[in-house]
Design a protein around this motif. Structure first.
Motif, mmCIF file in Angstrom:
data_model
loop_
_atom_site.group_PDB
_atom_site.id
_atom_site.type_symbol
_atom_site.label_atom_id
_atom_site.label_comp_id
_atom_site.label_asym_id
_atom_site.label_seq_id
_atom_site.Cartn_x
_atom_site.Cartn_y
_atom_site.Cartn_z
ATOM 1 N N GLY A 74 11.119 6.152 -4.212
ATOM 2 C CA GLY A 74 11.476 6.056 -5.622
ATOM 3 C C GLY A 74 10.316 5.520 -6.441
ATOM 4 N N ASP A 75 10.570 4.408 -7.152
ATOM 5 C CA ASP A 75 9.523 3.817 -7.989
ATOM 6 C C ASP A 75 8.786 2.696 -7.280
ATOM 7 O OD1 ASP A 75 11.570 2.001 -7.864
ATOM 8 O OD2 ASP A 75 11.504 1.463 -10.008
ATOM 9 N N SER A 76 8.964 2.575 -5.977
ATOM 10 C CA SER A 76 8.362 1.464 -5.228
ATOM 11 C C SER A 76 7.429 1.959 -4.136
ATOM 12 C CB SER A 76 9.452 0.586 -4.602
ATOM 13 O OG SER A 76 10.232 -0.043 -5.593
ATOM 14 N N ILE A 77 6.443 1.140 -3.835
ATOM 15 C CA ILE A 77 5.575 1.352 -2.678
ATOM 16 C C ILE A 77 5.908 0.274 -1.656
ATOM 17 C CG2 ILE A 77 3.215 1.353 -1.788
ATOM 18 C CD1 ILE A 77 3.768 3.766 -3.466
ATOM 19 N N HIS A 78 6.353 0.695 -0.488
ATOM 20 C CA HIS A 78 6.665 -0.238 0.597
ATOM 21 C C HIS A 78 5.482 -0.280 1.556
ATOM 22 C CE1 HIS A 78 11.314 0.178 0.044
ATOM 23 N NE2 HIS A 78 10.678 -0.165 -1.064
ATOM 24 N N ILE A 79 5.067 -1.482 1.904
ATOM 25 C CA ILE A 79 3.944 -1.670 2.825
ATOM 26 C C ILE A 79 4.491 -2.083 4.184
ATOM 27 C CG2 ILE A 79 1.827 -2.935 3.295
ATOM 28 C CD1 ILE A 79 1.506 -3.302 0.292
ATOM 29 N N TYR A 80 4.169 -1.293 5.205
ATOM 30 C CA TYR A 80 4.595 -1.567 6.574
ATOM 31 C C TYR A 80 3.374 -2.052 7.355
ATOM 32 C CZ TYR A 80 9.115 0.811 5.978
ATOM 33 O OH TYR A 80 10.392 1.158 5.577
ATOM 34 N N ASN A 81 3.410 -3.300 7.772
ATOM 35 C CA ASN A 81 2.342 -3.845 8.609
ATOM 36 C C ASN A 81 2.821 -3.854 10.061
ATOM 37 O OD1 ASN A 81 0.196 -4.553 6.733
ATOM 38 N ND2 ASN A 81 1.640 -6.019 5.870
#
Length: 301
Positions: A74-81
């Protein structure tokens, strides 16, 4: 008593500030995988290419145990570490710290009290990857043999620069060409095809390698072609046996790196591979065999 209460309140306040404003993740998913970290690393990178929502995936230098992945929802960027740690030769612990660039504070406030859409999406994303990983792991097998000698061979070869995933394509493209020219000149073959990696960029997953056919050196060698010649000298190395499609024989490279790390053995990241099956003949890929050697550094032998 008042001092004790103030100390407790101060500790709680510091913990709250750390949790809301300093803690790098909004949510964490943990699982165990029945494979080694390098195979997980490569599967994440290949899985990314099938996901339209993935923005990027990055690795710092030769650190194959940590990956940073950015996914758009959507309108978000999720960061997966992603953090991977070998438990045994064939199992790993995986921790995924997940952070929403745009709604981190809101997530941290709501996550402890309800099963949010952010949590559900995060779990589903990781579960989708786990299914992909399990499917991949069932298609190959790596067996660590231990210390052995790389066999001495005289090689007729073509030098290539490709990504790791393109390695097998380079082999298929050049095998018939090299073999045909050698046979036309009545050059005697001396074993199965060989890949000799001369440079491995782990950050970019790119390699430079010599692919060719071992031969008996003679005066019949064709010199008016792009085929080159060199001797591979015997050297102590860590050896593994690989079974599976040769596209992913590099999984054995990572298994050997883990073995070297666990046993405090310094190695040179320039593997040598010997292939005993011709993929053109098809068959069960788990019956295909390759021997993989990771040279041991001089002075560590």
């Amino acid at each position: 008593m008042k001092k004790v209460l103030l100390s407790i309140l101060a500790i709680l306040l510091l913990a709250l500030v750390w949790y809301l404003f300093i803690k790098p993740s909004d949510y964490t998913v943990r699982f165990e995988a029945k494979t080694f970290p390098g195979a997980i690393n490569q599967t994440i990178k290949l899985w990314d290419q099938t996901q339209d929502t993935v923005v990027s995936v990055s690795q710092e230098g030769d650190d194959i145990y940590h990956l940073t992945q950015k996914i758009k929802f959507g309108d978000s960027i999720h960061i997966y570490n992603w953090e991977m740690q070998a438990i045994t030769d064939s199992t790993s612990k995986v921790k995924v710290n997940i952070h929403d660039e745009n709604h981190s504070l809101a997530n941290k406030i709501t996550v402890p009290f309800s099963d949010t859409d952010f949590e559900k999406r995060s779990r589903k994303t990781v579960l989708d990857f786990m299914e992909n990983l399990n499917d991949h792991v069932n298609k190959f097998k790596v067996t660590i043999v231990g210390e052995e000698e790389i066999p001495t061979k005289y090689l007729a070869y073509i030098p290539l620069k490709v990504t790791q995933f393109q390695k097998a394509g380079g082999m298929m493209k050049n095998l018939n060409y090299i073999t045909q020219i050698l046979l036309e000149n009545e050059v005697q073959l001396d074993g199965s095809p060989i890949v000799q990696v001369t440079h491995w960029n782990m950050e970019k997953d790119s390699i430079e390698y010599n692919f060719g056919q071992p031969i008996i050196r003679s005066e019949r060698l064709p010199m008016n072609t792009d085929i080159k010649y060199r001797r591979i000298f015997s050297k102590k190395a860590l050896k593994a046996e690989y079974n599976g499609n040769y596209i992913t024989s590099d999984r054995a490279w990572y298994a050997l790196l883990d073995y070297a790390k666990a046993n405090d053995i310094e190695v040179e990241p320039t593997p040598v591979e010997i292939f005993y099956n011709n993929p053109n003949f098809g068959g069960n890929e788990l019956q295909w065999k390759a021997e993989i050697y990771m040279p041991i550094k001089e002075g560590n032998e």
